[in-house]
Design an enzyme around this catalytic site. Structure first.
Site, PDB file in Angstrom:
ATOM      1  N   ASP A   1       0.868  -1.169   0.000  1.00  0.00           N
ATOM      2  CA  ASP A   1       0.000   0.000   0.000  1.00  0.00           C
ATOM      3  C   ASP A   1       0.905   1.220   0.000  1.00  0.00           C
ATOM      4  O   ASP A   1       1.584   1.499   1.003  1.00  0.00           O
ATOM      5  CB  ASP A   1      -0.903   0.001   1.238  1.00  0.00           C
ATOM      6  CG  ASP A   1      -1.850   1.189   1.287  1.00  0.00           C
ATOM      7  OD1 ASP A   1      -1.703   2.123   0.462  1.00  0.00           O
ATOM      8  OD2 ASP A   1      -2.733   1.212   2.163  1.00  0.00           O
ATOM      9  N   VAL A   2       0.953   1.942  -1.113  1.00  0.00           N
ATOM     10  CA  VAL A   2       1.920   3.039  -1.232  1.00  0.00           C
ATOM     11  C   VAL A   2       1.604   4.205  -0.310  1.00  0.00           C
ATOM     12  O   VAL A   2       2.449   5.085  -0.117  1.00  0.00           O
ATOM     13  CB  VAL A   2       2.030   3.547  -2.692  1.00  0.00           C
ATOM     14  CG1 VAL A   2       2.562   2.450  -3.608  1.00  0.00           C
ATOM     15  CG2 VAL A   2       0.710   4.108  -3.190  1.00  0.00           C
TER      16      VAL A   2
ATOM     17  N   ASN B   1       4.308   4.435 -10.178  1.00  0.00           N
ATOM     18  CA  ASN B   1       3.227   4.372 -11.165  1.00  0.00           C
ATOM     19  C   ASN B   1       1.851   4.244 -10.530  1.00  0.00           C
ATOM     20  O   ASN B   1       0.840   4.469 -11.202  1.00  0.00           O
ATOM     21  CB  ASN B   1       3.486   3.181 -12.099  1.00  0.00           C
ATOM     22  CG  ASN B   1       2.344   2.919 -13.047  1.00  0.00           C
ATOM     23  OD1 ASN B   1       2.083   3.703 -13.957  1.00  0.00           O
ATOM     24  ND2 ASN B   1       1.637   1.813 -12.820  1.00  0.00           N
TER      25      ASN B   1
ATOM     26  N   TYR C   1      -7.174  14.324  -9.439  1.00  0.00           N
ATOM     27  CA  TYR C   1      -6.111  13.713 -10.250  1.00  0.00           C
ATOM     28  C   TYR C   1      -5.191  14.788 -10.819  1.00  0.00           C
ATOM     29  O   TYR C   1      -3.963  14.666 -10.771  1.00  0.00           O
ATOM     30  CB  TYR C   1      -6.753  12.894 -11.360  1.00  0.00           C
ATOM     31  CG  TYR C   1      -5.807  11.995 -12.106  1.00  0.00           C
ATOM     32  CD1 TYR C   1      -5.463  10.745 -11.601  1.00  0.00           C
ATOM     33  CD2 TYR C   1      -5.266  12.369 -13.331  1.00  0.00           C
ATOM     34  CE1 TYR C   1      -4.607   9.900 -12.289  1.00  0.00           C
ATOM     35  CE2 TYR C   1      -4.404  11.538 -14.030  1.00  0.00           C
ATOM     36  CZ  TYR C   1      -4.077  10.304 -13.504  1.00  0.00           C
ATOM     37  OH  TYR C   1      -3.230   9.481 -14.187  1.00  0.00           O
TER      38      TYR C   1
ATOM     39  N   LYS D   1      -1.099  15.135 -10.071  1.00  0.00           N
ATOM     40  CA  LYS D   1      -0.119  14.985 -11.132  1.00  0.00           C
ATOM     41  C   LYS D   1       0.721  16.253 -11.311  1.00  0.00           C
ATOM     42  O   LYS D   1       1.921  16.173 -11.615  1.00  0.00           O
ATOM     43  CB  LYS D   1      -0.812  14.588 -12.436  1.00  0.00           C
ATOM     44  CG  LYS D   1      -1.443  13.198 -12.375  1.00  0.00           C
ATOM     45  CD  LYS D   1      -0.440  12.135 -11.936  1.00  0.00           C
ATOM     46  CE  LYS D   1      -1.030  10.744 -11.945  1.00  0.00           C
ATOM     47  NZ  LYS D   1      -0.017   9.714 -11.607  1.00  0.00           N
TER      48      LYS D   1
ATOM     49  N   THR E   1      -6.219   1.799 -20.486  1.00  0.00           N
ATOM     50  CA  THR E   1      -6.011   0.991 -19.292  1.00  0.00           C
ATOM     51  C   THR E   1      -7.344   0.879 -18.552  1.00  0.00           C
ATOM     52  O   THR E   1      -8.330   1.552 -18.907  1.00  0.00           O
ATOM     53  CB  THR E   1      -4.974   1.631 -18.351  1.00  0.00           C
ATOM     54  OG1 THR E   1      -5.572   2.768 -17.699  1.00  0.00           O
ATOM     55  CG2 THR E   1      -3.729   2.060 -19.104  1.00  0.00           C
TER      56      THR E   1
END
Length: 332
Positions: free
Chosen positions: A64-65, A91, A156, A160, A194
């Site tokens: 779990d990042v 990623n 998001y 980013k 994706t």
């Protein structure tokens, strides 16, 4: 300097699907050892099996990042298994789609934790091992939305942009402290086929679809491979990303309005959807190790849409130069 990937060890977060899976396969074909990290262990094991079949080596480390200690254990396991870490690919990412004032704060916070803090944790865990190895490469997957913006993607977009700024700052710090042998790279993909749009939290009441042009995940995977072999500050993945970046720099106000209109028109399908938290808090138990999101039909618009973006870029450039000329004449 060109680095070899044979016998190198590369850690990949978000490796259970999409770009992470495609990158793992691309590296395995080149004989690298890949350390696969994500929340879904069953999906990771599927990816690992394929990596071995392709001629590489693979280690599965469920991670779990958002948990720094979990990410540090990932780094420790990678180094213990393969002796060193040569590269690290940040990623992992999730998304919450909807109007800013309709996205729950808890989801917004979680997107920040996964996408931005997850990258922070990855860099912190990787740096000591890259330095111990005498150098290496950090690749942060930031998206073209690190440079431009799109409506319904506020969380998001914010993360980013943050990832890109973080990478720039860490790169500066490594240079001024004599650790320039560690390269920090940012990849800026266009829309990629994706599972992201199927897994994202959805508060729009409508079906989410990726806005064209859409590129296969292998385009990003090969871009990451090139960065690992010949590091550079930034690299676009997909011609539309480069064109969008150019247009945004030339005429930001115009392109902001145009891209807002375009995304509003192309980001939704015909179906209705109830509110969903997607995979923001938990991995999708039914999700397999899929590289693509099943949007191949929309990929067929690639050539036509890329041409349209090219014409738009040319028009933006002409309009900008005309504006500059008008301003220069008024000054004289």
């Amino acid at each position: 300097m060109t680095r070899t990937l044979d016998d190198s060890t590369v850690v990949i977060t978000g490796a259970s699907s999409g770009i992470g899976t495609a990158t793992a396969y691309a590296l395995a074909r080149r004989g690298a050892a890949v350390v696969l990290a994500a929340r879904s262990e069953p999906a990771l094991r599927q990816v690992a099996h394929q990596c071995w079949e392709l001629g590489g080596r693979a280690l599965v480390v469920p991670t779990d990042v958002t948990d720094l200690e979990s990410v540090r254990r990932l780094a420790d396991r990678a180094a213990a298994e393969f002796g060193r870490i040569d590269a690290w690919v940040n990623n992992a990412a999730v998304g919450a789609v909807g109007l800013f004032d309709e996205i729950p704060v808890a989801e917004f916070r979680r997107v920040l934790e996964v996408n931005l803090l997850g990258t922070v944790h990855g860099i912190k865990a990787a740096l000591p091992y890259l330095e111990a190895a005498g150098g290496g490469v950090l690749v942060n997957n930031a998206s073209v939305l690190a440079e431009v913006a799109m409506p319904y993607q506020s969380a998001y977009n914010a993360t980013k942009h943050g990832v890109r700024g973080l990478a720039d700052t860490v790169r500066q710090e490594l240079r001024v402290t004599g650790r320039g042998q560690i390269s920090v790279c940012t990849v800026l993909p266009a829309t990629i086929d994706t599972p992201f749009f199927r897994h994202a939290a959805n508060h729009t009441g409508r079906e989410l679809v990726p806005p064209p042009p859409i590129y296969p995940p292998e385009v990003v995977a090969e871009t990451i491979v090139r960065l690992l072999r010949r590091p550079r500050r930034e690299a676009y993945a997909g011609g539309a990303a480069r064109l969008l970046g150019l247009q945004w720099r030339l005429a930001p106000a115009l392109v902001e309005r145009t891209l807002g209109w375009y995304a509003h028109r192309t980001q939704f399908g015909p179906g209705a959807r109830v509110d969903s938290t997607g995979n923001v808090f938990h991995a999708d138990a039914d999700a397999g190790a899929r590289r693509d999101g099943g949007w191949q039909g929309r990929r067929r618009q690639l050539v036509r849409m890329t041409a349209a973006f090219g014409l738009a870029a040319a028009g933006t450039a002409v309009g900008t130069m005309a504006a500059i000329n008008r301003r220069s004449r008024s000054v004289r």
